[in-house]
Design a protein around this motif. Structure first.
Motif, short mmCIF file in Angstrom:
data_model
loop_
_atom_site.label_atom_id
_atom_site.label_comp_id
_atom_site.label_asym_id
_atom_site.label_seq_id
_atom_site.Cartn_x
_atom_site.Cartn_y
_atom_site.Cartn_z
N ASP A 59 8.47 8.11 -4.81
CA ASP A 59 9.18 7.30 -3.55
C ASP A 59 8.28 6.68 -3.47
OD1 ASP A 59 10.88 9.58 -3.39
OD2 ASP A 59 9.36 10.39 -2.15
N TYR A 60 7.10 6.14 -3.94
CA TYR A 60 6.05 5.00 -3.70
C TYR A 60 6.93 3.44 -4.13
CZ TYR A 60 2.53 1.36 -4.21
OH TYR A 60 1.76 -0.14 -4.27
N SER A 61 6.69 4.47 -5.69
CA SER A 61 7.50 3.64 -7.15
C SER A 61 8.71 2.50 -6.72
CB SER A 61 7.80 4.30 -8.15
OG SER A 61 6.40 4.24 -8.71
N ARG B 176 10.16 2.24 -3.40
CA ARG B 176 10.12 1.63 -2.57
C ARG B 176 9.08 0.43 -3.24
NH1 ARG B 176 5.46 0.28 1.11
NH2 ARG B 176 4.66 1.96 0.25
N ASN B 177 8.51 0.60 -4.11
CA ASN B 177 8.04 -0.73 -3.71
C ASN B 177 8.85 -2.14 -4.78
OD1 ASN B 177 6.07 -2.77 -5.31
ND2 ASN B 177 5.35 -2.01 -7.38
N ILE C 187 4.68 9.74 -5.44
CA ILE C 187 4.63 8.40 -6.42
C ILE C 187 5.37 7.85 -6.75
CG2 ILE C 187 3.47 7.96 -8.36
CD1 ILE C 187 1.39 9.55 -8.72
N GLU D 18 2.89 9.96 0.47
CA GLU D 18 4.22 9.63 0.05
C GLU D 18 4.22 9.87 -1.62
OE1 GLU D 18 7.09 5.24 -0.80
OE2 GLU D 18 4.26 5.57 0.02
N LYS E 275 0.73 -1.60 -0.21
CA LYS E 275 0.26 0.36 -0.10
C LYS E 275 0.82 1.27 -0.14
CE LYS E 275 -3.44 -2.66 0.13
NZ LYS E 275 -5.21 -2.55 -1.09
N LYS E 276 0.78 2.45 -0.20
CA LYS E 276 1.24 3.61 -0.83
C LYS E 276 0.74 4.41 0.73
CE LYS E 276 0.81 7.91 -3.42
NZ LYS E 276 1.24 8.67 -2.29
N ASN E 277 2.26 5.02 1.02
CA ASN E 277 2.12 5.57 2.82
C ASN E 277 1.46 7.14 2.46
OD1 ASN E 277 2.61 3.16 3.57
ND2 ASN E 277 5.36 4.31 3.86
N VAL F 200 3.04 3.76 -12.00
CA VAL F 200 3.36 3.45 -10.18
C VAL F 200 4.25 2.29 -10.87
CG1 VAL F 200 3.35 1.65 -8.85
CG2 VAL F 200 2.27 3.98 -8.91
N THR G 37 8.42 1.65 -11.40
CA THR G 37 8.71 0.68 -11.07
C THR G 37 9.77 -0.07 -12.00
OG1 THR G 37 6.77 0.29 -9.25
CG2 THR G 37 8.32 -1.44 -9.43
#
Length: 281
Positions: free
Chosen positions: A143-145, A147-148, A141, A139, A134-136, A177, A181
């Motif tokens: 940074d989420y990618s 982390r993913n 997009i 956060e 799940k996206k924090n 994303v 990623t």
């Protein structure tokens, strides 16, 4: 049949890249009608004879399979013993996985946000699957990618180099994303193929593309030789298309077929992977 008649005279047609012809008449792309009828007219060189061990239903599936062949083999230039990750476990993504497996990939990874599709992919052509976290809150997009990608590497034992790295990314979802990623995930010197049409503008880590010296290509439909290889892979039992056909409709029930596909599931709750409409009797 290959549902796109091109001019045959432009620069792209003459160079053997007819899928880029500016005057292509592609079925169901306005202003051209689709193939939902008793007859469909097209040049004879775009019609392919099916081997005796294949059905017309198999023939209908050659179109999405050829998209997988074009992205994985023609553009991705897959080699035996490579690792391939496919983002998006819809029909095209699943068939890209199947092509990669049939052509010798040692590891095929399916990525999707739908666990049911991942479960199907694992039983069909994927050796591994990944359901993104799940996206924090707050956060970004990008940074989420990032982390993913890092979590995916850690959980699946993937690296940026060497035999445990991802050689080829097939992005079949079109989601921003997934694009990001995939670029973070692919190995240094690897290849990224964009197949999915989705978010029209995506922020990408351009410096990383330079440092990793990635090969990034767009994939549009299919071109010379893709249909022939698709038919051969199925005829030789290297790819089984039947499990992908989740719903079948009579010709008179075509509207229901489109409504079911749009809804993503039928009235009984069964999820749609690929719906097939029979020809008129």
């Amino acid at each position: 049949m290959e549902p796109g008649a091109t001019c045959g005279y432009c620069e792209d047609c003459k160079h053997g890249r007819y899928q880029l012809c500016p005057d292509v008449e592609f079925a169901a792309t306005p202003p051209y009608d689709g193939t939902l009828g008793r007859y469909y007219k097209l040049p004879s060189h775009l019609a392919y004879l099916l081997p005796d061990n294949l059905s017309l239903e198999d023939g209908a599936m050659m179109e999405p399979l050829s998209v997988g062949v074009h992205s994985v083999r023609t553009l991705g230039q897959i080699k035996a013993n490579q690792t391939v990750a496919v983002f998006g476990a819809g029909p095209v993504g699943l068939l890209a996985l199947a092509v990669a497996k049939a052509l010798g990939a040692k590891r095929t990874i399916a990525v999707d946000i739908d666990q049911n599709r991942l479960d199907f992919a694992k039983g069909y052509a994927a050796t591994d699957v990944w359901l993104p976290p799940k996206k924090n809150e707050g956060e970004s997009i990008i940074d989420y990618s990032r982390r993913n990608s890092e979590e995916m590497k850690a959980k699946l034992g993937l690296t940026d180099r060497g035999p445990t790295s991802v050689d080829l990314i097939i992005e079949a979802s079109g989601a921003a994303v997934c694009v990001q990623t995939g670029l973070f995930l692919v190995r240094t010197g690897g290849t990224f193929i964009q197949v999915g049409m989705g978010t029209p503008e995506v922020t990408i880590p351009i410096t990383m593309l330079l440092v990793k010296e990635l090969t990034v290509k767009g994939s549009f439909r299919y071109g010379p030789g893709d249909y022939e290889l698709a038919i051969a892979l199925v005829a030789q039992n290297k790819i089984d298309l039947k499990p992908l056909v989740s719903h079948r409709f009579k010709f008179d029930d075509a509207v229901e077929a489109f409504q079911t596909t749009k809804a993503g599931k039928s009235a009984d709750g069964k999820g749609v992977i690929k719906a097939i409409i029979d020809g008129p009797q």
